[in-house]
Design an enzyme around this catalytic site. Structure first.
Site, PDB file in Angstrom:
ATOM      1  N   HIS A   1       0.901  -1.278  -0.006  1.00  0.00           N
ATOM      2  CA  HIS A   1      -0.075   0.097   0.066  1.00  0.00           C
ATOM      3  C   HIS A   1       0.931   1.346   0.022  1.00  0.00           C
ATOM      4  O   HIS A   1       0.529   2.252  -0.979  1.00  0.00           O
ATOM      5  CB  HIS A   1      -0.942   0.063   1.268  1.00  0.00           C
ATOM      6  CG  HIS A   1      -1.788   1.355   1.283  1.00  0.00           C
ATOM      7  ND1 HIS A   1      -2.948   1.405   0.732  1.00  0.00           N
ATOM      8  CD2 HIS A   1      -1.663   2.361   2.007  1.00  0.00           C
ATOM      9  CE1 HIS A   1      -3.834   2.521   0.868  1.00  0.00           C
ATOM     10  NE2 HIS A   1      -2.797   3.161   1.820  1.00  0.00           N
TER      11      HIS A   1
ATOM     12  N   SER B   1      -8.131   4.708  -2.200  1.00  0.00           N
ATOM     13  CA  SER B   1      -8.824   3.477  -1.756  1.00  0.00           C
ATOM     14  C   SER B   1      -8.600   3.156  -0.134  1.00  0.00           C
ATOM     15  O   SER B   1      -7.889   3.530   0.365  1.00  0.00           O
ATOM     16  CB  SER B   1      -8.197   2.348  -2.446  1.00  0.00           C
ATOM     17  OG  SER B   1      -6.893   1.896  -2.050  1.00  0.00           O
ATOM     18  N   HIS B   2      -9.769   2.721   0.213  1.00  0.00           N
ATOM     19  CA  HIS B   2      -9.942   2.168   1.553  1.00  0.00           C
ATOM     20  C   HIS B   2     -10.496   1.015   1.748  1.00  0.00           C
ATOM     21  O   HIS B   2     -11.616   0.861   2.462  1.00  0.00           O
ATOM     22  CB  HIS B   2     -10.459   3.370   2.817  1.00  0.00           C
ATOM     23  CG  HIS B   2      -9.744   3.464   3.995  1.00  0.00           C
ATOM     24  ND1 HIS B   2     -10.312   3.674   4.845  1.00  0.00           N
ATOM     25  CD2 HIS B   2      -8.399   3.469   4.144  1.00  0.00           C
ATOM     26  CE1 HIS B   2      -9.271   3.635   5.904  1.00  0.00           C
ATOM     27  NE2 HIS B   2      -8.253   3.613   5.545  1.00  0.00           N
TER      28      HIS B   2
ATOM     29  N   ARG C   1      -7.426  15.093   4.259  1.00  0.00           N
ATOM     30  CA  ARG C   1      -6.042  15.627   4.994  1.00  0.00           C
ATOM     31  C   ARG C   1      -4.987  15.670   3.845  1.00  0.00           C
ATOM     32  O   ARG C   1      -4.335  16.699   3.956  1.00  0.00           O
ATOM     33  CB  ARG C   1      -5.767  14.754   6.178  1.00  0.00           C
ATOM     34  CG  ARG C   1      -6.512  14.847   7.219  1.00  0.00           C
ATOM     35  CD  ARG C   1      -5.816  14.277   8.601  1.00  0.00           C
ATOM     36  NE  ARG C   1      -5.196  12.901   8.296  1.00  0.00           N
ATOM     37  CZ  ARG C   1      -6.262  11.897   8.551  1.00  0.00           C
ATOM     38  NH1 ARG C   1      -7.532  11.966   8.819  1.00  0.00           N
ATOM     39  NH2 ARG C   1      -5.923  10.539   8.146  1.00  0.00           N
TER      40      ARG C   1
ATOM     41  N   ASP D   1       0.394  15.247   6.279  1.00  0.00           N
ATOM     42  CA  ASP D   1      -0.589  14.564   7.111  1.00  0.00           C
ATOM     43  C   ASP D   1      -0.219  13.214   7.398  1.00  0.00           C
ATOM     44  O   ASP D   1       0.448  12.502   6.889  1.00  0.00           O
ATOM     45  CB  ASP D   1      -1.991  14.462   6.416  1.00  0.00           C
ATOM     46  CG  ASP D   1      -2.031  13.318   5.434  1.00  0.00           C
ATOM     47  OD1 ASP D   1      -1.229  13.334   4.291  1.00  0.00           O
ATOM     48  OD2 ASP D   1      -2.849  12.157   5.415  1.00  0.00           O
TER      49      ASP D   1
ATOM     50  N   ASN E   1      -3.471   6.330  -6.888  1.00  0.00           N
ATOM     51  CA  ASN E   1      -3.691   5.201  -5.847  1.00  0.00           C
ATOM     52  C   ASN E   1      -3.776   3.894  -6.522  1.00  0.00           C
ATOM     53  O   ASN E   1      -4.308   3.637  -7.751  1.00  0.00           O
ATOM     54  CB  ASN E   1      -4.744   5.451  -4.961  1.00  0.00           C
ATOM     55  CG  ASN E   1      -4.743   4.277  -3.824  1.00  0.00           C
ATOM     56  OD1 ASN E   1      -5.753   3.645  -3.610  1.00  0.00           O
ATOM     57  ND2 ASN E   1      -3.677   4.076  -2.848  1.00  0.00           N
TER      58      ASN E   1
END
Length: 764
Positions: free
Chosen positions: A69, A119-120, A141, A294, A564
């Site tokens: 990631h 993405s999450h 953020r 962040d 991402n």
């Protein structure tokens, strides 16, 4: 609440602190590198870099920063080609791009816009509400860290079948999380997608996009420069939530029974984030921030190493000064924690007092935890003992790079040979009418108000267009009415049939959707969701999608500003459909003159722009009616898409409405346009295609349905001809029915009832 600058009490621990000195003295100590997701050769490389074994704190940092990631280790070799795309756009230049927290585009009048999609996915499967909520918080953020005020969010979502048991678990929680966090921040949700397919069962996709606005002079970058400058951590306290969270969880495949690893999912506090936003914007305005980052994936490990690596290369941190919610956390856990609502700033010594005072005003805790150095090392101490001493670039930027094997799968030829054009199709008016009703009520095409009504789409008062419009649009400047439009799109079925073309089709649809509102497309952000990179077929899909996206961006003249990659999206051996979500941002000179999506008035002429061909493979009709996936996706004329976008910009003030044709073709575009104000239409299909079924349901690209007053019809046709875009007059708006001459009549109210009933019937 005053900023806290005193150190918390030392954590109680019965274990011996693993210091750099100790690591040099016991090189053969066993370490849990495999449990932290590292490969044997990666662990060996860390030892080679350091000339010793890593301390447990260093091992924690490398493990999260070298995760899939955070490091993009399987995708870097393919992502590099995006740098071949010129960074200049037709309306200005890119002020910040790939490698920064988010891309920044000049939109004129001294304004810039920053946007990014991330993405999450896996955290949202484990804990849907918090996974989705913190996905929104993290992308917000990223935008804030560029110096911008966040102004809008979007949420491209993918789920398993609507009627699946697990969908009823994850969908409500994900939607609730997106809505709760965004609503509490006061950010309008202006668009997105909700798509259902069996491959997403057990692996939903939660992609989150944020748009921010700034003046050119307000741009901030993530770097720690200037020896002696102070490093300040501010925002929420650091807790045990999210330890190894997105960084490890997003680097693993789910097995058939659930996630292979279940670290703690991050817990969000949107009210704290709102304070953090306003506090940070005031810090920017006061000129007391020299660098900023962040804290998201990999937490302090990321923020410290990336800031140091991008700056002068050195930083010293006293980790025991970090404010904690849990005093029992060990140094390794503090470095890995992904607790939300935290920022790190680099501040000149003379500005520290002013910085802390502003934080106190906003009731935001802040503490000086270190300083920038010129040593070229990231040095972290715990109560006076050195636990980290590493070259920061090796943590943040020089992680492993894999050229994973990839190959076109053996089944691809058979898949493409199984064309949907050969499937049985409706032949008479009654069957065509029934097919329209079935498709408008299908999960992917039905009304998504059950979802979007949980979002505030108009807070802040600058939303111009929102779902179900083709694109979301927000006003940037109140005086000039300058604005931006954004769209996200991807048809995973097309990408499965041909990943190169599928990625291009995603870009083309998003590009077209932005253009229908009258915006000039400027730039791209992407969220590339794929299965396991250890599968050569998946890596081939990924490589082809990247190549296709790069080639299409070159043709359309839009740069990739960032994005991402999300890999390991599969359950057991079942990978998701390759899902390269593409977001396109465009500029609108005057949002009061945008072009709406639906019919605005009766008695207007309907014009179909573009050419309809017999292209049904991968279509919504084949998916819904036959459960079929095979054949070749629609052909794509990128030069034609560019001409069409230029025409749509030229039609602002001429056309009354414009709606992109995509899923379910002309039939769905007519229905959705009619639903806008309940205005029907009468159309003839003779000028569209000789086969009425193809005319209604083909998904040929480069097409837009336009309505125009009778007085302006000739002007529209003349402009279409000047842009070399085919245009056919196919009917007129009016009445309460959708009438397809010689085929059927369908009351708008009946179609709308079918369209709106689907989600409430299943979800309540």
């Amino acid at each position: 609440m005053r900023p806290v600058t005193d150190a918390p009490a030392p954590a109680e621990s019965t274990s011996v602190l693993d210091t750099v000195e100790r690591a040099a003295g016991d090189p053969d100590r066993s370490q849990p590198w495999a449990d932290l997701g590292l490969k044997e050769d990666e662990y060996a490389r860390i030892r080679e870099i350091l000339g010793r074994r890593p301390t447990s704190s260093e091992l924690a940092m490398y493990s999260v920063m070298w995760s899939e990631h955070c490091s993009y280790k399987s995708s870097k070799v393919h992502l590099r080609q995006f740098s071949e795309i010129p960074q200049e756009t037709r309306a200005g230049k890119m002020l910040a791009g790939i490698g920064e927290n988010a891309g920044v585009i000049d939109i004129g009048q001294g304004y810039a816009v920053t946007f990014k999609v991330e993405s999450h996915n896996h955290p949202s499967y484990v804990e849907p509400h918090q996974g989705a909520a913190t996905g929104i918080g993290g992308i917000v953020r990223d935008i804030l860290a560029m110096g911008a005020r966040p102004v809008a969010v979007m949420d491209p979502l993918r789920f398993g079948p609507l009627d699946a048991e697990d969908t009823s678990r994850v969908l409500p929680g994900i939607v609730e999380g997106v809505g709760h966090y965004g609503n509490c921040l006061g950010l309008p949700n202006i668009g997105g997608e909700a798509v259902f397919d069996a491959t997403y069962l057990g692996n939903p996709l939660v992609n989150a996009l944020c748009v921010g606005v700034l003046r050119h002079e307000d741009l901030h970058l993530a770097k720690a420069s200037g020896a002696g400058n102070q490093v300040i951590l501010y925002g929420a306290r650091t807790g045990g939530d999210g330890i190894g969270g997105v960084s490890v969880l997003a680097s693993e495949t789910f097995d058939a029974d659930g996630p292979a690893k279940r670290p703690s999912v991050q817990v969000g506090d949107p009210f704290m984030e709102k304070l953090l936003i306003e506090c940070t914007l005031e810090l920017f305005a006061a000129g007391v921030v020299a660098g900023i980052q962040d804290l998201g994936g990999a937490g302090l490990s990321c923020a410290t190493s990336e800031l140091a690596s991008a700056g002068d290369g050195g930083m010293h941190v006293e980790l025991d000064k970090v404010l904690l919610r849990d005093s029992t956390l060990a140094p390794e856990e503090i470095l890995m924690s992904e607790s939300q609502e935290r920022m790190m700033a680099v501040v000149e010594p003379d500005d520290v007092a002013a910085f802390l005072a502003i934080c106190a005003k906003w009731d935001v805790e802040a503490v000086v935890i270190g300083e920038v150095t010129d040593t070229g090392r990231l040095e972290i101490d715990w109560h006076g003992e050195r636990v980290v001493d590493v070259p920061p670039r090796t943590v943040a930027h020089d992680g492993p790079v894999y050229e994973r094997p990839y190959a076109r799968p053996d089944w691809q030829d058979g898949l493409q040979a199984d064309a949907a054009e050969a499937l049985p199709r409706p032949s008479g008016g009654d069957e065509l009418r029934a097919t329209v009703l079935r498709l408008v009520a299908s999960p992917n095409l039905c009304d998504k108000s059950w979802i979007t009504d949980q979002y505030d789409r108009y807070v802040r008062g600058n939303t111009v267009l929102a779902q179900p419009s083709d694109s979301g649009m927000v006003r940037v400047d109140d005086e000039s009415n300058l604005g931006v439009a954004v769209s996200t799109d991807c048809n995973g079925r097309f990408a499965k049939l041909d990943p190169y073309l599928g990625a291009q089709l995603a870009l083309a649809e998003s590009y077209r959707n932005v253009a229908t509102g009258g915006a000039v497309p400027l730039a791209v952000s992407d969220c590339l969701n794929f299965g396991s990179p250890e599968d050569p077929a998946v890596m081939w899909q990924f490589a082809e999608a990247c190549r296709g996206l790069k080639d299409a961006c070159l043709e359309l003249g839009v740069p990739v500003t960032g994005g991402n990659v999300s890999l390991y999206n599969q359950t057991g051996e079942t990978a998701i459909l390759p899902t390269p979500v593409v977001a396109v941002l465009g500029v609108v000179e005057d949002v009061t003159r945008r072009t709406p999506t639906g019919f605005e008035a009766a008695g207007e002429e309907l014009v179909l722009l573009g050419t309809t061909r017999e292209e049904l493979s991968g279509s919504e009709w084949a998916h819904v009616v036959h459960g079929h996936l095979g054949g070749r996706p629609p052909a794509l004329d990128l030069a034609g898409e560019r001409r069409l976008a230029a025409l749509l910009a030229d039609l602002v003030g001429v056309a009354s409405s414009a709606h992109d044709l995509s899923d379910a073709g002309l039939a769905q575009a007519l229905a959705e346009s009619a639903f806008h104000r309940g205005i029907g239409a009468t159309v003839s299909l003779a000028e569209v295609h000789e086969d009425p079924f193809v005319a209604l349901f083909a998904e040929s690209t480069g097409r837009v349905l336009v309505s125009v007053s009778a007085d302006a019809l000739n002007e529209l046709l003349a402009r279409a001809a000047s842009h070399d875009v085919p245009a056919a007059v196919i009917g007129r708006t009016g009445g309460e029915d959708l009438v397809v001459e010689g085929q059927f009549t369908l009351p708008v109210a009946e179609a709308r009832a079918a369209w709106t009933a689907t989600l409430p019937a299943v979800l309540g």
